[in-house]
Design a protein around this motif. Structure first.
Motif, mmCIF file in Angstrom:
data_model
loop_
_atom_site.group_PDB
_atom_site.id
_atom_site.type_symbol
_atom_site.label_atom_id
_atom_site.label_comp_id
_atom_site.label_asym_id
_atom_site.label_seq_id
_atom_site.Cartn_x
_atom_site.Cartn_y
_atom_site.Cartn_z
ATOM 1 N N GLY A 174 0.823 -1.198 0.000
ATOM 2 C CA GLY A 174 0.000 0.000 0.000
ATOM 3 C C GLY A 174 0.858 1.248 0.000
ATOM 4 N N LYS B 156 -2.392 0.775 -5.566
ATOM 5 C CA LYS B 156 -1.980 0.590 -4.171
ATOM 6 C C LYS B 156 -2.183 1.828 -3.295
ATOM 7 N N LYS C 18 -3.598 4.318 -0.829
ATOM 8 C CA LYS C 18 -4.552 4.155 0.273
ATOM 9 C C LYS C 18 -5.210 5.456 0.692
#
Length: 238
Positions: A47, A72, A74
């Motif tokens: 992430g 990825k 977040k």
């Protein structure tokens, strides 16, 4: 789980640019996009959290559409009064979806030449430790001076290293080490590993990479621009 925290809250005053250095376009994309893409396409990174001023977040979202092919990203965290408080803000947000034994991989948006090898070395060698930092040995003789004019001591070059980002830490112990320094001590922290070292955590060093330089001055920016130009020419000749 390994979460990359990209620090992009700096204003780049030393570069004297109209916009923060990490958002200057070099080649086909802004500087920040280079490390986002490298992290997104690495299989050890799970992430990406980004510390950025709110006024730049919409632009970053647009760039992410191209630079984060693995999806990825977040979320964003807000910058703090200094670099370490920005890291702590990122840690607070990451703790909402990561576990205390997961790792945070801290990197500067202004270090666009992060290599896949350096990511692999960091995330594979940190296992079993509280943290890790890449470092470069000093090449020059290092002296001590109180006023910048007169030498009053010589340091042992073989025992001195220059730390680099990325730095990797186990989230739980590192978070606690930072919280312990609130509210005032954390304002004097200069390097990401300092809270961990002050807390007595197990931090190891691995070899850094000369190419992973931080864009701080105009000369640094010109160096990076030249490298991207040369890479583009090389690709065109293949």
């Amino acid at each position: 789980m390994n979460i990359a925290l990209i620090l992009s809250g700096g204003t780049g005053t030393r570069l004297k640019s109209d916009i923060p250095k990490q958002y200057i376009k070099v080649g086909s994309q802004p500087i920040i996009s280079y490390c986002i893409q490298t992290l997104s396409t690495h299989n050890l990174v799970d992430g990406i959290q980004i510390v950025a001023e709110p006024k730049w977040q919409e632009s970053i979202r647009l760039w992410i559409k191209e630079s984060d092919p693995e999806g990825k990203f977040k979320g964003f965290s807000v910058p703090g009064k200094n670099r370490q408080l920005s890291i702590l803000n990122g840690l607070e947000d990451i703790r909402s979806y990561a576990q205390k034994d997961d790792y945070i991989f801290i990197h500067d948006a202004a270090r666009p030449l992060l290599s896949k090898k350096q990511i692999f070395d960091c995330l594979s060698q940190v296992k079993g430790h509280d943290g890790l930092m890449p470092a470069l040995p000093m090449k020059d003789t290092v002296y001590r001076s109180k006023d910048g004019k007169q030498v009053f001591g010589l340091l042992n070059r073989s025992e001195i290293y220059a730390g680099q980002a990325p730095e990797v830490f186990r989230i739980g112990p590192y978070y606690e080490a930072n919280v312990r320094l609130l509210p005032d001590q954390i304002l004097a922290i200069n390097g990401s590993a300092e809270p961990a070292i002050l807390a007595g955590l197990d931090i190891i060093m691995i070899p850094g990479e000369e190419s992973n330089f931080k864009i701080t001055t105009k000369a640094d920016l010109e160096r990076f621009q030249k490298l991207i130009e040369e890479a583009g020419k090389g690709a065109g000749q293949e």
